[in-house]
Design a protein around this motif. Structure first.
Motif, PDB file in Angstrom:
ATOM      1  N   UNK A   1      -2.931   7.374  -3.641  1.00  0.00           N
ATOM      2  CA  UNK A   1      -3.654   6.675  -2.583  1.00  0.00           C
ATOM      3  C   UNK A   1      -3.753   5.199  -2.968  1.00  0.00           C
ATOM      4  N   UNK A   2      -4.130   4.351  -1.939  1.00  0.00           N
ATOM      5  CA  UNK A   2      -4.112   2.895  -2.142  1.00  0.00           C
ATOM      6  C   UNK A   2      -5.256   2.447  -3.036  1.00  0.00           C
ATOM      7  N   UNK A   3      -6.449   2.996  -2.755  1.00  0.00           N
ATOM      8  CA  UNK A   3      -7.637   2.566  -3.483  1.00  0.00           C
ATOM      9  C   UNK A   3      -7.995   3.670  -4.473  1.00  0.00           C
TER      10      UNK A   3
ATOM     11  N   UNK B   1       0.602   4.313  -2.578  1.00  0.00           N
ATOM     12  CA  UNK B   1       0.445   5.720  -2.176  1.00  0.00           C
ATOM     13  C   UNK B   1       1.521   6.593  -2.782  1.00  0.00           C
TER      14      UNK B   1
ATOM     15  N   UNK C   1       0.812  -1.211   0.000  1.00  0.00           N
ATOM     16  CA  UNK C   1       0.000   0.000   0.000  1.00  0.00           C
ATOM     17  C   UNK C   1       0.848   1.264   0.000  1.00  0.00           C
TER      18      UNK C   1
ATOM     19  N   UNK D   1      -6.218   4.976  -7.098  1.00  0.00           N
ATOM     20  CA  UNK D   1      -5.138   5.976  -7.215  1.00  0.00           C
ATOM     21  C   UNK D   1      -5.484   7.068  -8.226  1.00  0.00           C
TER      22      UNK D   1
END
Lengths: 256, 438
Positions: free
Chosen positions: B156-158, B151, B147, B160
């Protein structure tokens, strides 16, 4: 004293918002200590019946079965919080609300008659009362932990309600619209991401949905930057297309 | 007289998305196996029409919260294919690191949090943590390493925000990349310990005759690029994908099934870590290759119950590949290539953690999408999952109901199915036609 119970539910969605809970790598075991996770099928094969103290609901209402399910969940939950753009505004799949849903189904599936689906994708709050709506596509995991903490302790969550534009100013990020002429929805978009896109030299695309500001006032500056007609319609019509402010604004720029 | 019975699982846990299973059997044979995917359809291929070609990356990422990069990458490559742009050099390398981040996060989640509880006898990782605190803490830290790369490169992780057709919006600094090396080194050690554990797990014996499909590249373990290959000798450019695998709609699923074309009585198609290892083990990095050999996993791809170990090998690969790229990284002078739209059709095929993710788009001269076709890996695997279930149950017709149901759930989890993606659906019903109430 028995611990408060938590349930996590899914409707039409990508699973990303509930994944945010599993992405709390540092806080997950602490959260699991503070609350009793009674129902979270993505993470556990132990599924216990309600009632639940707090239900987190991900996803939009998009099938006839959903209408019944959400009522059952509401009846079993002391607090119901929607997490993410799908649950809060219908999600990207709400683009079918502006189109012919039957034609959509025929475009993807050889046998639309096999499907059981509603013509629209709509937010949870259109069906049942919701105690709090956490915005974002996806939600911010720190905000999620705050929301869980607040509800199990019987207080309102401390979640900012200003705009992305304000987050930019506070973080000292150069305005991409003023400095680079990049179209940006930051002035009319709800905070929560930490001005992520402007900090990466791109314009905000509104994934946290509208903030309660006069959304229409942004049209003129966007038009000056070459965003006319269909371009403007598409700009407002993405992950929160069915949120009332963005919905009306996109319709205002549609060519009849 | 023979009566039939039913085994039902209404909601399969520890998989991403909504599905159920329905199996009908009697004392002698399995009548019917249906994996019902009741994941509601979201009609991505329809809603993409009329959108600008640059938007497909962000829109398709929303197909899946666990593997958004797979969709972003396949979409970006397809659009670049249309526009005649080749993203190479350090930008291509950074895309590989970003994709490695997703493999580490997604495989880490599945191996330790979703799949391992099956083998160790727990309902979930949180309960498992009470008896195995260090195991779960290390797994969470390993997942965090993936993760963190997401990032750094994606914002961001989810879902992007830093991926675009042509490259990135903003590049990380060399110092930011190098700062990840220490944690990558820790993760390589932690993954080797995890692999030692999972490679030693007792797995049911299951031999399948699936045809395994994956990308194959001249000198890399495949992520973003390659020809499309199979264990039965397919070797084609990705633009010919639909001539080999074609989707069809079955009544019990919103996921479209894939049908193999061009072969009489074809085996079932299968994608994912097992397929990649079967076709590309000679392309793994030195650490992953050594681990594969040390634990005797060279042929483990033939037994779906060993997929947990193969995912671990791939985590090791993703870690060493990220480290290799970071060590040799020299910053390019711009974050992306200029991409000007032109009318045409293009193809993107990349390796999601769960297997090949195929996209085809057509755009017009304004850059607006006129047609979109997306084949998620779980849709391809659905028939193979049903095939494995049939075989698993056929070998255990006398097994008690609960055990059989639990075993079936494991067969499904072997594939790490990603059902939100594939819905285009899973519910478990085993129907016994022998008078035993289900």
């Amino acid at each position: 004293m028995t611990r408060p119970t938590l349930a996590v539910w899914k409707f039409a969605s990508c699973d990303g918002c509930q994944l945010s809970l599993l992405d709390c790598e540092e806080e997950l075991l602490a959260v699991a200590g503070a609350v009793d996770i009674a129902m979270f099928p993505e993470a556990s094969s132990s599924m216990r019946p309600g009632p639940y103290t707090l239900s987190l609901v991900e996803g939009s209402i998009s099938t006839p079965e959903h209408l019944e399910q959400i009522r059952t969940i509401r009846a079993q939950s002391r607090y119901l919080v929607t997490i993410g753009a799908c649950a809060t505004s219908g999600g990207i799949q709400a683009l079918r609300n502006f189109a012919d849903a039957g034609e959509y189904a025929a475009a993807v599936y050889a046998r639309p008659d096999y499907l059981s689906t509603l013509a629209t994708s709509t937010p949870i709050a259109e069906q049942v009362s919701v105690d709090f709506e956490l915005r974002g596509c996806p939600i911010n995991k720190a905000q999620l932990v705050e929301v869980i903490n607040a509800f199990v302790n019987g207080r309102r969550p401390a979640v900012a309600s200003h705009s992305v534009c304000t987050e930019c100013k506070r973080s000292g990020t150069v305005c991409v619209m003023v400095a680079h002429g990049t179209p940006c929805l930051g002035p009319v978009t709800h905070a929560g991401c930490g001005a992520l896109c402007p900090r990466h030299d791109r314009g905000c695309y509104g994934c946290y949905g509208p903030k309660e500001t006069p959304t229409a006032s942004l049209a003129a500056p966007l038009q000056k930057l070459g965003m006319q007609g269909d371009k403007l319609v598409r700009f407002y019509r993405s992950f929160n297309a069915w949120a009332p402010e963005f919905r009306e604004e996109s319709r205002a720029h549609e060519t009849p | 007289m023979t009566t039939t019975r039913t085994i039902k699982v209404d909601y399969i846990a520890r998989v991403e998305g909504e599905a159920a299973l329905h199996i009908t059997l009697d004392r002698d044979r399995v009548h019917r196996v249906e994996l019902n995917i009741f994941e509601p359809p979201r009609f991505f291929e329809a809603l993409l029409r009329g959108r600008h070609f640059t938007e497909a990356v962000d829109i398709t990422s929303r197909i899946c919260g666990i593997c958004p990069i797979a969709y972003m990458m396949s979409a970006a490559h397809a659009m670049e294919d249309i526009c005649g742009v080749k993203v190479d050099g350090p930008l291509r390398d950074l895309r590989r690191v970003l994709y490695c981040g997703e493999w580490i996060e997604s495989h880490g989640l599945h191996v330790a949090m979703l799949h391992l509880p099956d083998f160790l006898g727990y309902p979930d990782a949180i309960t498992m943590a009470k008896d195995h605190p260090d195991l779960v803490k290390d797994a969470l830290r390993l997942k965090a390493v993936g993760n963190d790369l997401l990032r750094l490169l994606g914002g961001r992780e989810i879902h992007p925000i830093n991926v675009r057709v042509g490259g990135f919006y903003k590049l990380p600094t060399v110092a930011e990349l190098k700062a990840r090396r220490g944690e990558l080194d820790w993760a390589m050690g932690a993954t080797q310990r995890l692999l030692k554990l999972v490679a030693g797990l007792k797995a049911p014996d299951l031999r399948t005759a699936h045809e395994h499909f994956a990308l194959r590249h001249a000198d890399e373990y495949p992520l973003n690029e390659g020809r499309y290959a199979s264990t039965d000798g397919v070797d084609i450019p990705i633009r010919e994908y639909e001539q080999v695998l074609q989707e069809e709609h079955v009544a019990h699923s919103t996921a479209l099934h894939s049908r193999r074309l061009g072969a009489a009585n074809p085996p079932l198609a299968c994608v994912g870590p097992a397929a990649r290892i079967a076709l590309n083990q000679d392309r793994l990095g030195p650490l992953a290759r050594a681990a594969l050999k040390e634990h005797g996993l060279e042929d483990a791809w033939r037994n779906p119950h060993r997929s947990i170990a193969l995912r671990c090998v791939e985590i090791l690969f993703a870690l060493e590949e990220s480290a290799r790229i970071i060590d040799g990284y020299v910053a390019p002078d711009r974050p992306c290539f200029e991409v000007t739209p032109r009318a045409g059709t293009g193809y993107g095929c990349t390796e999601a953690p769960r297997g090949t993710c195929y996209h085809r788009y057509s755009i017009d001269e304004q850059g607006l999408i006129t047609a979109a076709k997306i084949v998620p890996p779980t849709a391809v695997n659905q028939a193979a999952i049903e095939g494995d279930l049939r075989q698993f149950v056929s070998d255990r017709l006398d097994m008690p109901e609960d055990e059989l149901r639990h075993g079936c759930e494991q067969v499904i989890r072997n594939f790490d199915p990603c059902i939100s993606c594939s819905a285009h659906f899973l519910k478990l019903t085993v129907e016994r036609v022998d008078g035993v109430a289900a």
